[in-house]
Motif scaffolding. Structure first.
Motif, mmCIF file in Angstrom:
data_model
loop_
_atom_site.group_PDB
_atom_site.id
_atom_site.type_symbol
_atom_site.label_atom_id
_atom_site.label_comp_id
_atom_site.label_asym_id
_atom_site.label_seq_id
_atom_site.Cartn_x
_atom_site.Cartn_y
_atom_site.Cartn_z
ATOM 1 N N ASN A 51 -2.392 6.137 3.465
ATOM 2 C CA ASN A 51 -1.042 5.810 2.996
ATOM 3 C C ASN A 51 -0.117 5.413 4.135
ATOM 4 N N TYR A 52 -0.463 5.724 5.389
ATOM 5 C CA TYR A 52 0.352 5.288 6.512
ATOM 6 C C TYR A 52 0.343 3.768 6.618
ATOM 7 N N LEU A 53 -0.833 3.176 6.458
ATOM 8 C CA LEU A 53 -0.941 1.722 6.526
ATOM 9 C C LEU A 53 -0.185 1.076 5.372
ATOM 10 N N ALA A 54 -0.328 1.652 4.182
ATOM 11 C CA ALA A 54 0.405 1.117 3.031
ATOM 12 C C ALA A 54 1.912 1.218 3.242
ATOM 13 N N LEU A 55 2.354 2.325 3.807
ATOM 14 C CA LEU A 55 3.773 2.519 4.071
ATOM 15 C C LEU A 55 4.293 1.480 5.059
ATOM 16 N N THR A 56 3.558 1.261 6.146
ATOM 17 C CA THR A 56 3.968 0.272 7.144
ATOM 18 C C THR A 56 3.968 -1.134 6.557
ATOM 19 N N THR A 57 2.988 -1.420 5.698
ATOM 20 C CA THR A 57 2.904 -2.743 5.076
ATOM 21 C C THR A 57 4.088 -2.984 4.148
ATOM 22 N N LEU A 58 4.361 -2.033 3.270
ATOM 23 C CA LEU A 58 5.485 -2.182 2.354
ATOM 24 C C LEU A 58 6.809 -2.217 3.116
ATOM 25 N N GLY A 59 6.922 -1.414 4.168
ATOM 26 C CA GLY A 59 8.127 -1.443 4.988
ATOM 27 C C GLY A 59 8.328 -2.785 5.664
ATOM 28 N N SER A 60 7.232 -3.411 6.099
ATOM 29 C CA SER A 60 7.330 -4.726 6.744
ATOM 30 C C SER A 60 7.775 -5.791 5.750
#
Length: 217
Positions: A51-60
């Protein structure tokens, strides 16, 4: 799931870099991220939470929308505000750490318009945020603030003092680059040799001194 968000993160990074700078910078950023050598080296040893990668992706992607709203030719349309609110809301449901992206969004909206909270677009974005994070809201209604009680629990005075000491003995080292951790929640780290640590620390101090001096003149 991780592979999908890996490709989406590449797309978000390219769009963000290309919008802020130009396509050449976007391609450079993309080339750097396509084959992350440290990750390929370590992924067989430790796996970061997906979920860290998903969070960074959505944040970007949220930053891409924010850039369009604040710096776009038309200063963003209503659908951009709604999309930003929903995206941040969905990411908030995914992980509470998205609050850092929310803070950045509010800060830049404030820079753009000091009365942004009085605008219709802002409240539409706020409504979209509620819709995006609705599963989290419903869960915390059924289980009274269970998520936030767990996150916001307090500590005793002695433990607070120990945590404050850890800021200078450990946390600050990571912020200055004196220690490099594999992932945020991993105990394994690489520490710079003393000579390099002193040189890097001295560089930070000199740089801060120059900045303060320039600001005060």
């Amino acid at each position: 799931y991780p592979l999908l968000f890996g490709f989406l993160f590449l797309l978000a990074t390219y769009l963000l870099a290309a919008r802020i700078y130009n396509r050449h910078v976007g391609l450079i950023a993309l080339a750097i991220l396509v084959v992350p050598v440290p990750y390929l080296t370590m992924c067989s040893v430790v796996i970061p939470p997906d979920n860290y990668l998903a969070l960074t992706t959505l944040g970007s992607f949220a930053l891409v929308l924010l850039n369009r709203i604040v710096f776009g030719d038309a200063n963003g349309t209503r659908r951009h505000y709604v999309a930003l609110g929903f995206l941040l809301g969905f990411a908030f449901w995914l992980h509470i750490l998205v609050i850092s992206y929310i803070g950045v969004a509010l800060l830049f909206l404030f820079f753009k318009d000091k009365r942004f909270f009085l605008r219709t677009n802002f409240w539409l974005a706020a409504l979209a945020f509620i819709l995006g994070s609705l599963p989290l809201i419903v869960y915390n209604i059924i289980h009274p603030l269970a998520t936030f009680t767990d996150v916001a629990r307090t500590t005793g005075l002695s433990q607070t003092i120990q945590l404050f000491k850890a800021v200078f003995s450990c946390t600050l080292h990571y912020l200055l680059g004196l220690r490099v951790t594999y992932f945020g929640d991993n105990r394994n780290f690489v520490q710079l040799p003393l000579v390099l640590a002193v040189l890097l620390g001295g560089t930070w101090l000199v740089s801060l001194g120059m900045v303060f001096r320039a600001r005060w003149q």
